[in-house]
Design a protein around this motif. Structure first.
Motif, PDB file in Angstrom:
ATOM      1  N   PHE A 132       0.840  -1.207   0.000  1.00 31.28           N
ATOM      2  CA  PHE A 132       0.000   0.000   0.000  1.00 31.28           C
ATOM      3  C   PHE A 132       0.875   1.258   0.000  1.00 31.28           C
ATOM      4  O   PHE A 132       0.652   2.178  -0.780  1.00 31.28           O
ATOM      5  CB  PHE A 132      -0.923  -0.024   1.223  1.00 31.28           C
ATOM      6  CG  PHE A 132      -1.889   1.117   1.275  1.00 31.28           C
ATOM      7  CD1 PHE A 132      -2.987   1.164   0.446  1.00 31.28           C
ATOM      8  CD2 PHE A 132      -1.699   2.148   2.180  1.00 31.28           C
ATOM      9  CE1 PHE A 132      -3.885   2.222   0.495  1.00 31.28           C
ATOM     10  CE2 PHE A 132      -2.583   3.211   2.238  1.00 31.28           C
ATOM     11  CZ  PHE A 132      -3.689   3.242   1.397  1.00 31.28           C
ATOM     12  N   SER A 133       1.896   1.277   0.836  1.00 29.91           N
ATOM     13  CA  SER A 133       2.825   2.413   0.893  1.00 29.91           C
ATOM     14  C   SER A 133       3.541   2.602  -0.437  1.00 29.91           C
ATOM     15  O   SER A 133       3.708   3.732  -0.908  1.00 29.91           O
ATOM     16  CB  SER A 133       3.853   2.215   2.005  1.00 29.91           C
ATOM     17  OG  SER A 133       3.225   2.204   3.256  1.00 29.91           O
ATOM     18  N   ASP A 134       3.963   1.514  -1.055  1.00 27.77           N
ATOM     19  CA  ASP A 134       4.640   1.603  -2.352  1.00 27.77           C
ATOM     20  C   ASP A 134       3.729   2.205  -3.413  1.00 27.77           C
ATOM     21  O   ASP A 134       4.149   3.068  -4.191  1.00 27.77           O
ATOM     22  CB  ASP A 134       5.108   0.219  -2.811  1.00 27.77           C
ATOM     23  CG  ASP A 134       6.231  -0.351  -1.953  1.00 27.77           C
ATOM     24  OD1 ASP A 134       6.865   0.428  -1.205  1.00 27.77           O
ATOM     25  OD2 ASP A 134       6.460  -1.573  -2.031  1.00 27.77           O
ATOM     26  N   GLU A 138       4.188   5.689  -5.546  1.00 25.29           N
ATOM     27  CA  GLU A 138       4.201   5.679  -7.010  1.00 25.29           C
ATOM     28  C   GLU A 138       3.280   6.755  -7.581  1.00 25.29           C
ATOM     29  O   GLU A 138       3.531   7.283  -8.654  1.00 25.29           O
ATOM     30  CB  GLU A 138       3.753   4.310  -7.543  1.00 25.29           C
ATOM     31  CG  GLU A 138       4.767   3.220  -7.399  1.00 25.29           C
ATOM     32  CD  GLU A 138       4.199   1.855  -7.772  1.00 25.29           C
ATOM     33  OE1 GLU A 138       3.139   1.799  -8.445  1.00 25.29           O
ATOM     34  OE2 GLU A 138       4.806   0.850  -7.376  1.00 25.29           O
ATOM     35  N   HIS A 139       2.209   7.062  -6.857  1.00 26.58           N
ATOM     36  CA  HIS A 139       1.216   8.034  -7.336  1.00 26.58           C
ATOM     37  C   HIS A 139       1.374   9.409  -6.695  1.00 26.58           C
ATOM     38  O   HIS A 139       0.500  10.262  -6.851  1.00 26.58           O
ATOM     39  CB  HIS A 139      -0.190   7.478  -7.095  1.00 26.58           C
ATOM     40  CG  HIS A 139      -0.490   6.281  -7.949  1.00 26.58           C
ATOM     41  ND1 HIS A 139      -0.756   6.366  -9.290  1.00 26.58           N
ATOM     42  CD2 HIS A 139      -0.518   4.968  -7.645  1.00 26.58           C
ATOM     43  CE1 HIS A 139      -0.950   5.160  -9.784  1.00 26.58           C
ATOM     44  NE2 HIS A 139      -0.810   4.287  -8.803  1.00 26.58           N
ATOM     45  N   GLY A 140       2.459   9.625  -5.978  1.00 25.32           N
ATOM     46  CA  GLY A 140       2.718  10.941  -5.395  1.00 25.32           C
ATOM     47  C   GLY A 140       1.834  11.293  -4.217  1.00 25.32           C
ATOM     48  O   GLY A 140       1.643  12.465  -3.905  1.00 25.32           O
ATOM     49  N   ILE A 141       1.301  10.287  -3.548  1.00 22.73           N
ATOM     50  CA  ILE A 141       0.455  10.511  -2.371  1.00 22.73           C
ATOM     51  C   ILE A 141       1.318  10.315  -1.137  1.00 22.73           C
ATOM     52  O   ILE A 141       1.944   9.270  -0.955  1.00 22.73           O
ATOM     53  CB  ILE A 141      -0.753   9.557  -2.360  1.00 22.73           C
ATOM     54  CG1 ILE A 141      -1.598   9.795  -3.614  1.00 22.73           C
ATOM     55  CG2 ILE A 141      -1.569   9.746  -1.089  1.00 22.73           C
ATOM     56  CD1 ILE A 141      -2.710   8.781  -3.818  1.00 22.73           C
ATOM     57  N   THR A 144       1.182  10.969   5.907  1.00 22.44           N
ATOM     58  CA  THR A 144       1.505  11.949   6.947  1.00 22.44           C
ATOM     59  C   THR A 144       1.544  11.320   8.332  1.00 22.44           C
ATOM     60  O   THR A 144       2.050  11.943   9.261  1.00 22.44           O
ATOM     61  CB  THR A 144       0.510  13.123   6.928  1.00 22.44           C
ATOM     62  OG1 THR A 144      -0.807  12.617   7.113  1.00 22.44           O
ATOM     63  CG2 THR A 144       0.611  13.872   5.607  1.00 22.44           C
ATOM     64  N   ALA A 145       1.022  10.111   8.465  1.00 24.85           N
ATOM     65  CA  ALA A 145       1.100   9.394   9.743  1.00 24.85           C
ATOM     66  C   ALA A 145       0.812   7.920   9.490  1.00 24.85           C
ATOM     67  O   ALA A 145       0.024   7.579   8.614  1.00 24.85           O
ATOM     68  CB  ALA A 145       0.099   9.947  10.749  1.00 24.85           C
ATOM     69  N   ILE A 146       1.476   7.073  10.254  1.00 24.52           N
ATOM     70  CA  ILE A 146       1.199   5.635  10.262  1.00 24.52           C
ATOM     71  C   ILE A 146       1.160   5.240  11.728  1.00 24.52           C
ATOM     72  O   ILE A 146       2.140   5.423  12.447  1.00 24.52           O
ATOM     73  CB  ILE A 146       2.299   4.834   9.544  1.00 24.52           C
ATOM     74  CG1 ILE A 146       2.447   5.280   8.093  1.00 24.52           C
ATOM     75  CG2 ILE A 146       1.998   3.338   9.614  1.00 24.52           C
ATOM     76  CD1 ILE A 146       3.637   4.661   7.382  1.00 24.52           C
TER      77      ILE A 146
END
Length: 169
Positions: A132-134, A138-141, A144-146
């Motif tokens: 999900f992070s990858d 890839e889409h420039g999103i 801001t927190a995990i």
């Protein structure tokens, strides 16, 4: 034998979790952002503020189609809820109702300069987190927190806060 496999699985998941948290903590240092820098939010002296504009549900039809479900308007914001009804999560032996805390959502705001702001919150399992992070990156999103919302739960679930700003919602 089963206990050894279970211990090995927990050990790998703990190591994976530690790597994700270490990467999140070190991201500003690794990307060269100076301490105290405000790279994501320049002050008014750097750029004039741009006002949000009113939109209608029809303005967001392509976004709803891309998300696979329609959203609704909340004042000047287009909002889509994405509850994780596919998860069965227990915290200290109590089954968690997905509507209580397992809801993902994204909101979009259009600005007078025709740019769009995306903010949201996604619920992902430990096994989904890396992929999900990858995909987000890839889409420039930005993430801001995990973090976690529950003290103890099975399976491990993470909440990822999302932020993006651009001209293609």
């Amino acid at each position: 034998m089963a206990d050894e496999r279970q211990q090995d699985t927990r050990s790998r998941l703990t190591a994976s979790r530690r790597r994700v948290l270490a990467a999140a903590a070190l991201a500003p240092v690794l990307t060269g952002v100076p301490a105290g820098a405000r790279a994501l939010s320049p002050g008014p002296q750097d750029r004039a503020l741009v006002e949000p504009v009113m939109t209608e549900l029809a303005d967001w039809a392509d976004v709803g189609e891309a998300l696979g479900r329609p959203g609704d308007m909340r004042r000047f914001m287009y909002h889509t809820g994405l509850p994780r009804r596919d998860l069965t999560v227990f915290s200290r032996g109590i089954r968690i109702n997905p509507a209580l805390v397992l809801g993902s959502h994204v909101s979009f705001v259009r600005y007078a300069d025709h740019s769009t702001l995306l903010m949201g919150d996604a619920v992902v399992t430990e096994c989904e987190l890396q992929h999900f992070s990858d995909v987000l990156q890839e889409h420039g999103i930005m993430q801001t927190a995990i973090h976690k919302h529950l003290l103890a739960h099975e399976p491990d679930v993470w909440w990822v806060h999302l932020h993006a700003h651009g001209h293609d919602p």
